[in-house]
Design an enzyme around this catalytic site. Structure first.
Site, mmCIF file in Angstrom:
data_model
loop_
_atom_site.group_PDB
_atom_site.id
_atom_site.type_symbol
_atom_site.label_atom_id
_atom_site.label_comp_id
_atom_site.label_asym_id
_atom_site.label_seq_id
_atom_site.Cartn_x
_atom_site.Cartn_y
_atom_site.Cartn_z
ATOM 1 N N GLY A 33 0.691 -0.895 0.236
ATOM 2 C CA GLY A 33 0.291 -0.731 -0.088
ATOM 3 C C GLY A 33 1.102 1.608 -0.592
ATOM 4 O O GLY A 33 0.227 2.197 -0.391
ATOM 5 N N HIS A 34 1.749 1.184 0.729
ATOM 6 C CA HIS A 34 2.750 2.209 0.773
ATOM 7 C C HIS A 34 3.461 2.664 -0.411
ATOM 8 O O HIS A 34 3.395 3.582 -1.360
ATOM 9 C CB HIS A 34 3.377 2.122 2.144
ATOM 10 C CG HIS A 34 3.750 2.324 3.212
ATOM 11 N ND1 HIS A 34 3.182 1.088 4.172
ATOM 12 C CD2 HIS A 34 2.873 3.328 4.062
ATOM 13 C CE1 HIS A 34 2.505 1.101 5.494
ATOM 14 N NE2 HIS A 34 2.493 2.616 5.366
ATOM 15 N N LYS A 146 -7.262 3.195 2.450
ATOM 16 C CA LYS A 146 -7.583 3.172 3.328
ATOM 17 C C LYS A 146 -7.636 3.507 4.877
ATOM 18 O O LYS A 146 -8.911 2.816 5.739
ATOM 19 C CB LYS A 146 -6.350 2.266 3.314
ATOM 20 C CG LYS A 146 -6.044 1.514 5.223
ATOM 21 C CD LYS A 146 -7.071 -0.660 5.038
ATOM 22 C CE LYS A 146 -6.806 -0.333 6.247
ATOM 23 N NZ LYS A 146 -5.658 0.013 6.999
ATOM 24 N N ASP A 147 -7.788 4.754 4.913
ATOM 25 C CA ASP A 147 -7.996 5.542 6.403
ATOM 26 C C ASP A 147 -8.108 6.554 5.472
ATOM 27 O O ASP A 147 -7.754 7.864 5.338
ATOM 28 C CB ASP A 147 -5.968 5.945 6.770
ATOM 29 C CG ASP A 147 -5.131 4.885 7.439
ATOM 30 O OD1 ASP A 147 -5.857 4.093 8.177
ATOM 31 O OD2 ASP A 147 -4.320 4.667 6.826
ATOM 32 N N SER A 183 -0.120 -2.937 8.199
ATOM 33 C CA SER A 183 1.196 -2.902 8.656
ATOM 34 C C SER A 183 0.394 -4.124 9.996
ATOM 35 O O SER A 183 1.445 -5.299 10.691
ATOM 36 C CB SER A 183 2.107 -1.519 9.748
ATOM 37 O OG SER A 183 2.382 -0.720 8.668
HETATM 38 O O1 PAF Z 1 -1.440 6.693 7.965
HETATM 39 C C1 PAF Z 1 -0.095 7.061 8.714
HETATM 40 O O2 PAF Z 1 1.287 6.189 9.089
HETATM 41 C C2 PAF Z 1 0.183 8.079 10.101
HETATM 42 O O3 PAF Z 1 -0.987 8.264 10.252
HETATM 43 C C3 PAF Z 1 0.781 9.324 8.690
HETATM 44 C C4 PAF Z 1 -0.090 9.971 8.236
HETATM 45 C C5 PAF Z 1 2.168 9.129 8.451
HETATM 46 C C6 PAF Z 1 0.805 10.907 10.671
HETATM 47 O O4 PAF Z 1 1.378 9.947 11.212
#
Ligand code: PAF
Length: 282
Positions: A33-34, A146-147, A183
């Site tokens: 995803g990242h 996802k968030d 994660s």
């Molecule tokens: O989504 C995340 O991993 C965190 O909430 C972020 C945006 C890096 C802020 O710490």
């Protein structure tokens, strides 16, 4: 790829980067995803910056800050192969210097859903992201669907604080069986991992009845709840059918909505969501 920790080093390296700069903030322990966010930034921007910082202020007192998974060498190898130019790994002292007392907080949009279950979480997120934006000064910043609430909160903050940054929200990446990548999936034991597909199945069930003509928000919540209830390991925390922008819970007939849920599998809290929309054929 440069990897920097200090603020002066980051500022100097940032000043030399060709623009537009695309930025992907992360807390590390990267998954596909990242990496999909970094690849999208790579495709759209002249330079790509990624931050890795496990932000203590967005964890509640009973949450998993100490246990949050970390693997910097692996993260750096993945980012290098995604073509990232610069990785910033600030320390907590850089992000929260002694005497720190200035916070960024969005209001109504942080109250429901995740905000209701995790008091103070979004104040930590908006504060750290505002600080990261100030330092990295990107033209575009990439977040995952996802968030969904986080993405909506960051959009609101970016507009409210006049950051000249385009927020790009990218699709949720899923495992072959539909589980949204996270994660936190590494915490699941094999039985919980199998059961965790129920989140995606519940969203699909609601999407299917919506596609078949069901428009009642309460009924869509019920369909998701019934699917979750059929999985004995799942302990739902909330099931929502909300306005995708304001995140206010919807009632009665809807044309567009964010379906979302938080569900415990053992001690692991999972979230997932989907936007549904009635696209009229003209
Ligand atoms: O989504 C995340 O991993 C965190 O909430 C972020 C945006 C890096 C802020 O710490």
């Amino acid at each position: 790829m440069q990897t920097l920790t200090s603020l002066p080093d980051l500022r100097a390296a940032r000043a030399a980067l060709p623009e537009p700069v695309g930025f992907v903030p992360t807390m590390g322990f990267l998954h596909e995803g990242h990496i999909s966010l970094a690849r999208r930034a790579r495709a759209e921007c002249a330079s790509v910056v990624v931050s890795i910082f496990v932000n203590p202020t967005q964890f509640g007192p009973k949450e998993d800050l100490a246990a949050y998974p970390r693997d910097l060498p692996r993260d750096l190898a993945l980012l290098e192969s995604a073509g990232v130019d610069l990785v910033w790994t600030p320390t907590p002292e850089v992000m929260y210097p002694p005497g720190f007392q200035t916070w960024v907080a969005a209001e109504a949009i942080t109250q429901p859903l995740e905000g209701g279950m995790r008091p103070g979480h979004f104040r930590g997120v908006t504060t750290v992201v505002a600080k990261l934006f100030n330092v990295v000064q990107p033209q575009k910043a990439y977040f995952g669907q996802k968030d969904a609430q986080q993405a909506a909160v960051i959009r609101r903050m970016t507009e409210d604080l006049n950051f000249p940054i385009e927020i790009v929200v990218c699709p949720t990446m899923r495992e072959p069986d539909g589980l949204a990548m996270s994660s936190r999936n590494t915490y699941l034991n094999p039985e919980e991992r199998r059961a965790a597909t129920v989140l995606n199945r519940a969203l699909s069930a609601a999407e299917t009845v919506f596609a078949a003509g069901e428009r009642d928000a309460g009924r869509l919540r019920q369909v998701m709840s019934e699917t979750l209830a059929a999985e004995p390991l799942a302990r739902p925390q909330y099931v929502s059918c909300a306005d995708p922008e304001t995140l206010a819970e919807l009632n009665g007939p809807i044309e567009r909505a964010l379906l979302s849920m938080a569900v415990f599998m053992g001690k692991t809290r999972l979230i997932d969501n989907r936007v549904i929309e009635n696209v009229r054929k003209i």
